[in-house]
Design an enzyme around this catalytic site. Structure first.
Site, PDB file in Angstrom:
ATOM      1  N   ASP A 214      24.520   6.199  43.783  1.00  0.00           N
ATOM      2  CA  ASP A 214      24.716   6.392  42.102  1.00  0.00           C
ATOM      3  C   ASP A 214      23.444   6.289  41.660  1.00  0.00           C
ATOM      4  O   ASP A 214      23.471   6.390  40.326  1.00  0.00           O
ATOM      5  CB  ASP A 214      25.433   5.239  41.815  1.00  0.00           C
ATOM      6  CG  ASP A 214      26.211   5.724  40.254  1.00  0.00           C
ATOM      7  OD1 ASP A 214      26.498   6.733  40.158  1.00  0.00           O
ATOM      8  OD2 ASP A 214      26.519   4.809  39.492  1.00  0.00           O
ATOM      9  N   SER A 238      29.104   8.371  33.896  1.00  0.00           N
ATOM     10  CA  SER A 238      29.552   8.985  35.321  1.00  0.00           C
ATOM     11  C   SER A 238      31.034   9.365  35.117  1.00  0.00           C
ATOM     12  O   SER A 238      31.907   8.318  34.507  1.00  0.00           O
ATOM     13  CB  SER A 238      29.404   8.281  36.317  1.00  0.00           C
ATOM     14  OG  SER A 238      27.932   7.936  36.522  1.00  0.00           O
ATOM     15  N   GLN A 288      28.158  14.720  41.782  1.00  0.00           N
ATOM     16  CA  GLN A 288      28.685  14.032  40.505  1.00  0.00           C
ATOM     17  C   GLN A 288      28.514  14.603  39.305  1.00  0.00           C
ATOM     18  O   GLN A 288      27.554  15.515  39.217  1.00  0.00           O
ATOM     19  CB  GLN A 288      27.691  12.503  40.393  1.00  0.00           C
ATOM     20  CG  GLN A 288      28.244  11.726  39.503  1.00  0.00           C
ATOM     21  CD  GLN A 288      27.067  10.524  39.125  1.00  0.00           C
ATOM     22  OE1 GLN A 288      25.966  10.661  38.510  1.00  0.00           O
ATOM     23  NE2 GLN A 288      27.512   9.445  39.617  1.00  0.00           N
TER      24      GLN A 288
END
Length: 302
Positions: A214, A238, A288
């Site tokens: 991340d 996110s 993502q």
């Protein structure tokens, strides 16, 4: 700021990613030590994966996870993880984990597990030609050098965020991309590993890789626009995050995170990542999408 003990930082990370079983298919994750503000998304992903892995038992290994962020979490309170056993087959199994704080859901994660087996094998992704990690400065070194004459202008929270020791050492190949103000090709490459050795637990190493996945990823889409969250030019969060684990790897040895962003639009940015071991093996793939909006100046500020 005094140098932190790498082994102590790594023990804290292991402790952070070690969830506590509180009941059948119910686990609890600890808060980060000295955490401020919102919970790091990678922490919630990694703790949810650990909860799912704990419910599987021996034999099967996680090969993919898909997570949706619903709400931001608050540093301080623990995070609860409820597990649903959706499928248990001979070769594959599936688990769902719902992360919540105070009874309010903040993330849904689905993980798939497989019994290891031999099969058709190929790797079509070439290992990028990049500088050796030992020849690069760490993210923290670069921060200290760049902001050495600006620390007095920061408040305590900003200084803490900028300079606090981290259990994951990052060594960006092309420096701190969030310092760039000119639009350029949205690509980024960073070496990473824990600052100290980890126990010999493959499930823990997968969780640490999920945690680190991340970092830097959402910011890749911003490179195309010459904008940065760190300069308070963007509003973002996110939305979803996926990881596919291809090969066993140690997260306490150098791994290369090679990211790019094929698209942004409609207030969102899409990002991809490939994680390689130092010998060139493709260890994991990541994707993502996040909300990415240009921050509007407040009325009366112009």
């Amino acid at each position: 700021m005094a140098e932190a003990d790498p082994e102590a930082l790594t023990r804290e990370l292991v402790d952070l990613l070690t969830v506590e079983r509180v009941a059948e298919d119910s686990y609890r994750g600890k808060p980060q030590t000295d955490g401020i503000g919102r919970v790091f998304g990678g922490q919630v992903i990694a703790q949810a994966l650990q909860a799912a892995q704990a419910s599987i038992g021996d034999g099967k290994q996680a090969h993919s996870l898909h997570a949706y962020f619903l709400r931001g979490g608050e540093e301080g309170p623990p995070i609860d993880y409820a597990i649903a056993r959706d499928f248990d087959g001979r070769s594959f199994a599936n688990r769902r984990a719902v992360a919540s704080q105070g009874g309010t859901p903040m993330l849904n994660l689905t993980a798939s597990f497989q019994t290891p087996e031999e099969g058709l094998s190929h790797e079509a992704m070439a290992f990028p030609e990049v500088a050796d990690p030992e020849s690069l400065k760490s993210d923290q070194q670069l921060r200290r050098e760049i902001f050495a004459d600006k620390l007095d202008q920061m408040n305590a929270t900003q200084r803490h965020f900028m300079l606090r020791p981290r259990p994951i050492e990052m060594r960006p190949v092309e420096g701190l991309h969030w310092m760039n103000t000119e639009p350029r090709e949205p690509k980024s490459q960073t070496w990473f590993k824990t600052v100290g050795p980890l126990p010999d637990d493959p499930a823990l190493h997968r969780a640490v890789i999920a945690y680190a996945s991340d970092y830097t990823l959402l910011g890749t889409a911003a490179i195309a626009h010459g904008l940065s969250w760190m300069r308070n030019e963007l509003v973002g969060a996110s939305l979803d995050h996926a990881v596919w684990f291809h090969a066993q790897a140690r997260a306490d040895q150098w791994l290369l995170y090679d990211t790019d962003s094929p698209w942004s639009g409609s207030g969102r940015g899409y990002n991809r990542g490939r994680i390689f071991s130092e010998d060139g093996t493709l260890v994991a793939s990541v994707a993502q999408e996040g909300m990415m909006r240009k921050r509007r100046p407040k009325k009366g500020s112009e």
